[in-house]
Design a protein around this motif. Structure first.
Motif, PDB file in Angstrom:
ATOM      1  N   PRO A  11       0.627  -1.254  -0.105  1.00 54.38           N
ATOM      2  CA  PRO A  11       0.137   0.030   0.070  1.00 54.38           C
ATOM      3  C   PRO A  11       0.661   1.204  -0.089  1.00 54.38           C
ATOM      4  N   LEU A  12       1.956   1.379   0.615  1.00 58.81           N
ATOM      5  CA  LEU A  12       2.737   2.357   0.819  1.00 58.81           C
ATOM      6  C   LEU A  12       3.328   2.919  -0.711  1.00 58.81           C
ATOM      7  N   TRP A  18      -3.291   1.153  -4.680  1.00 57.08           N
ATOM      8  CA  TRP A  18      -4.200   2.467  -5.181  1.00 57.08           C
ATOM      9  C   TRP A  18      -3.175   3.270  -5.942  1.00 57.08           C
ATOM     10  N   ILE A  65      -2.617   9.687  -6.489  1.00 59.52           N
ATOM     11  CA  ILE A  65      -3.636  10.259  -5.860  1.00 59.52           C
ATOM     12  C   ILE A  65      -3.474  10.457  -4.565  1.00 59.52           C
ATOM     13  N   LEU A  66      -2.240  10.239  -4.007  1.00 57.92           N
ATOM     14  CA  LEU A  66      -1.816  10.542  -2.345  1.00 57.92           C
ATOM     15  C   LEU A  66      -1.327  11.662  -2.199  1.00 57.92           C
ATOM     16  N   PRO A  67      -1.374  12.287  -0.963  1.00 59.38           N
ATOM     17  CA  PRO A  67      -0.757  13.658  -0.808  1.00 59.38           C
ATOM     18  C   PRO A  67       0.655  13.660  -1.138  1.00 59.38           C
ATOM     19  N   ARG A  68       1.267  14.605  -1.571  1.00 63.16           N
ATOM     20  CA  ARG A  68       2.547  14.744  -2.267  1.00 63.16           C
ATOM     21  C   ARG A  68       3.623  14.327  -1.048  1.00 63.16           C
ATOM     22  N   TRP A  69       3.410  14.607   0.169  1.00 64.59           N
ATOM     23  CA  TRP A  69       4.460  14.346   0.999  1.00 64.59           C
ATOM     24  C   TRP A  69       4.677  12.921   1.317  1.00 64.59           C
ATOM     25  N   LEU A  70       3.475  12.129   1.229  1.00 63.10           N
ATOM     26  CA  LEU A  70       3.269  10.966   1.287  1.00 63.10           C
ATOM     27  C   LEU A  70       3.952  10.059   0.106  1.00 63.10           C
TER      28      LEU A  70
END
Lengths: 417, 392
Positions: free
Chosen positions: A346-347, A352, A356-361
């Motif tokens: 998932p990381l 997904w 679509i994840l926040p940029r920091w993530l």
């Protein structure tokens, strides 16, 4: 040469043991596709060729300025809209709209306050309210943008009126009495509301021309579902082989091999090659089924997709060897394999898409090889990137493989004690 | 019964002493939840990319691109005309903004100009948002020209110098930027509390199921090594051994969930004392159902690896169908399939208690189904349970 043949024999033997384990083969091949099928159907139809609907409501009495504004922007005939322009819906009741957002029936709306006209006319200012469901990301951005555009346009009108009146008064062109000023303001507002500049030309200096180049084609979900699960399961399948290596070490199988003329390096090479070949078979099945059954598109550079897949397999095989050298017990190796596979998937954007994840993530995710691989596949298969665009991802996977491989060589031992 | 409970207690003791197992069963759910919370639980903002072909490369094109790039959450990717054509042709992108040649020249000389959108259909929703952002930036640049143009036109022939007009317009524009006549206030409804309610029970049940089904491997290992057989040399019967293993699974799952729920209680304050106790009852019944299924896996698997694989496959399919990571639409075929997963019933029951403020009476059907799964699971596993490979 002899040692190379040992590498080959060990790899083949590993493969033959694996091939005889029907359950393992089933889970190795069929299980990943069960995921692919589930997520493929979950994502089909996610993107629609549909105009956004923006809801507007006013709390003012009918004589208020907001009624004129909404009346002017409300969509009366959808067929008159240009491609991509939103439908503006005029809701009549603030409380009803508010409850609809609370209940999840409406994504959000823009509300004109009861004192809107008064605030504009007196110059004390007015505030538009955007009420929106926190989870409706697109609607939230669109409603805020639309409210901002209304505010900006009204601000422009105020500047035009104020600057014109100030210059007219300063030049002594109109008298400083209420009647003259009102008359001048009305004239300027009439020009503005007719949508024409004073000189009879269009008001806006930067128009937008819209050209439709074709119909919207829905993205094939398999283009991001299959690469995600390919990365996850190639890594997973390789990682669990660490358990087998530890078992052979504990059973002294590796020690016995050394008693023959097989060198330690050949054992390591054989295990690596066995895992590698298995991974290659896995990606071959993935891509063949992907192309034939799910009609995936390998993008502008299928060669880059293939190289990226092979690098992913090499990295996973190196990781399996490293894990086997780090784990002390068979159970420990098994647990570590499952844990790392389930956390990194998932990381790294396997469940997904990472974008679509926040940029920091997205930046944090780069500690996992999965993130580099899925980013590379997404670039190639979703965004039409060419070979050169995924070179950084390829280099990163090579880097991971080298680091894992070096640790494996350094820590490799054939004895359990 | 007493002996079976001893076995269960011993398993719980071993579980609490095994650091690896503890970290797997406790740390992993916490890490997963933190990861999903970080990904989807925080304040969600729009993120998109504006694909732009700059055929002008002049001053106002740079201003336009700079302003566009300054919008939070929006990336700007410059394309050549050929790249844009290919990407539009292949549907890799659905909207491209073109800054035409002569754009800056037209604006500098006070003429009107146009940006162009080349797009597929109405484009996707996020592209429509990007288009509105592009319009906003164009409007922002236009504001100065429009104000100057209209003020100049209204004063045409009145003897006011252009320089004088420009100074006045600039002054009023700055005033408007500092103190706009209309501002925008946002009120968001919904958000993170729902996120906790939506994902937390699913992640807890997912890992409890994982841990319980994976422990089937230990039973298979004990059978292979003859540990189970040796236990029969004591006064333990096969039935007691079987029951002991079942109680062990329940206890392990219960202790694991208890710790996770206590942590959730402390961190998120999502329980009342009563709802906490009600959730423990659900946990107990869910752990019993999962334990029975774990015994089925232990009974049918021939080797440890097989047990691991079956446990992983079964758990992953079950928690995916259970709506752990996504909400399942009620009228979909997927909803019907999801009724096959025990996690669905456990998650529904937890949600009814935690999010909707329901009571145990409201989750009777869910608990009944979980209890039914436990009974069937126990019957099937007892039928196939062996203490030695190929033996009785």
């Amino acid at each position: 040469m002899k040692q190379l043949s040992y590498v080959w024999f060990i790899a083949l033997k590993d493969l033959s043991i694996f091939a005889k384990d029907r359950a393992a083969v089933f889970f190795f091949i069929v299980f990943p596709f069960m995921f692919v099928v589930i997520f493929y159907f979950l994502n089909v139809g996610a993107a629609e060729d549909k105009r956004m609907e923006l809801h507007v409501v006013t709390q003012e009495a009918e004589s208020g300025l907001s009624h004129q504004i909404i009346g002017a922007i409300e969509t009366v005939d959808e067929s008159q809209l240009r491609p991509g322009e939103p439908i503006i819906v005029w809701d009549k009741d603030y409380n009803e709209a508010y409850h609809a957002v609370e209940n999840g029936e409406l994504a959000g709306f823009i509300a004109f306050p009861a004192d809107f006209t008064e605030g504009i006319m007196t110059g004390s200012g007015a505030q538009l309210e955007v009420v929106v469901d926190a989870g409706a990301i697109n609607d939230r951005a669109a409603l805020n943008g639309f409210a901002g555009a209304i505010a900006s346009q009204l601000g422009t009108y105020r500047v035009i009126v104020n600057a014109s009146i100030a210059l007219l008064i300063e030049g002594g062109l109109i008298s400083v009495d209420m009647e003259s000023i009102t008359q001048a303001v009305q004239q300027i507002m009439a020009d503005i509301s007719s949508g024409q500049g004073v000189g009879g030309t269009e008001a806006s200096y930067i128009g937008i021309n819209i050209e439709k180049v074709g119909e919207m084609e829905e993205e094939n979900p398999a283009n991001y579902v299959i690469p995600g699960y390919l990365v996850m399961f190639v890594f997973f399948a390789a990682a669990v082989t660490a358990e087998t290596i530890v078992r052979e070490r504990q059973n002294n199988t590796l020690e016995r091999l050394l008693a023959t003329s097989v060198k330690k390096e050949s054992i390591l090479g054989g295990m690596f090659s066995g895992t590698l070949i298995r991974g290659l078979i896995q990606i071959l099945i993935f891509w063949v089924v992907g192309i034939l059954v799910f009609h995936i598109d390998l993008g502008l550079s299928p060669l880059a997709v293939i190289i990226l897949s092979i690098l992913m397999v090499i990295m996973s095989a190196a990781f399996a060897l490293m894990l086997a050298t780090l784990a002390k017990t068979q159970r420990g190796a098994g647990s570590l394999a499952v844990v790392t596979a389930l956390v990194l998937a998932p990381l790294g954007g396997c469940w997904w898409p990472l974008f679509i994840l926040p940029r920091w993530l997205q930046n944090v995710a780069k500690i996992s090889p999965h993130a580099w691989a899925t980013t590379g596949f997404n670039k190639l298969m979703l965004f039409g990137a060419d070979f050169g665009a995924v070179v950084p991802e390829m280099l990163a996977l090579i880097g991971f493989a080298v680091v894992f491989g070096l640790i494996a060589v350094w820590r490799f031992r054939t004895s359990a004690v | 019964m007493k002996r079976a409970l001893y076995i269960a207690l011993n398993e719980v003791r071993l579980y609490l002493r095994d650091k690896g197992d503890l970290s797997f069963s406790l740390l992993l759910p916490i890490v997963t939840f933190a990861l999903i919370y970080a990904a989807f639980g925080g304040p969600m903002t729009f993120e998109g990319t504006a694909y732009v072909v700059d055929e002008d490369k002049g001053y106002y094109a740079s201003v336009f691109l700079e302003k566009l790039d300054g919008i939070e959450g929006l990336d700007v990717e410059l394309l050549t005309p050929a790249e844009a054509d290919t990407k539009l042709e292949r549907s890799d992108v659905l909207l491209v903004t073109y800054i035409p040649e002569g754009f800056s020249r037209a604006l500098t000389s006070g003429d009107r100009t146009q940006l162009s959108f080349r797009q597929r259909g109405n484009t996707a929703q996020w592209d429509q948002v990007v288009a509105s952002m592009v319009r906003g930036v164009a409007e922002d640049i236009n504001q100065e020209f429009q104000v100057r143009g209209q003020v100049s036109a209204s004063l045409l022939g009145q003897g006011v110098s252009q320089e004088h007009i420009d100074v006045a317009v600039q002054e009023f524009l700055e005033q408007e930027r500092e103190d706009p006549v209309v501002s925008v206030r946002e009120e968001t409804l919904g958000g993170s509390p729902d996120f906790v309610n939506q994902y937390l029970p699913g992640i807890v049940t997912m890992y409890v199921l994982f841990a319980i089904t994976l422990s089937a491997r230990v039973i298979v290992e004990e059978r292979r090594k003859g540990t189970l057989e040796r236990l029969l040399t004591t006064r333990l019967s096969v039935g007691q051994l079987f029951l002991g293993k079942f109680f062990a699974s329940i206890s392990r799952g219960f202790v694991q969930t208890l710790i996770l729920l206590v942590l959730s209680y402390i961190v998120f304050q999502i329980f009342t004392p009563l709802s906490f106790i009600e959730c423990l009852v659900i946990t107990l019944i869910f752990a019993a159902a999962a334990g029975a299924l774990g015994l089925v896996i232990a009974s049918i698997a021939r080797g440890e690896e097989g047990a691991t694989w079956i446990a992983v496959v079964f758990s992953v399919i079950t928690f995916m169908l259970g709506g752990t990571f996504f909400e399942i639409a009620k009228d979909s075929a997927f909803y019907t399939i999801s009724r096959l997963s025990i996690n669905t019933y456990a998650n529904d029951a937890f949600n009814t208690i935690i999010a909707k403020g329901g009571s145990l009476a409201d989750v009777g059907p869910e608990l009944g189904i979980l209890a039914g799964v436990m009974v069937v699971g126990l019957l099937v596993s007892r039928l196939f349970f062996r203490v030695m490979p190929g033996g009785k």
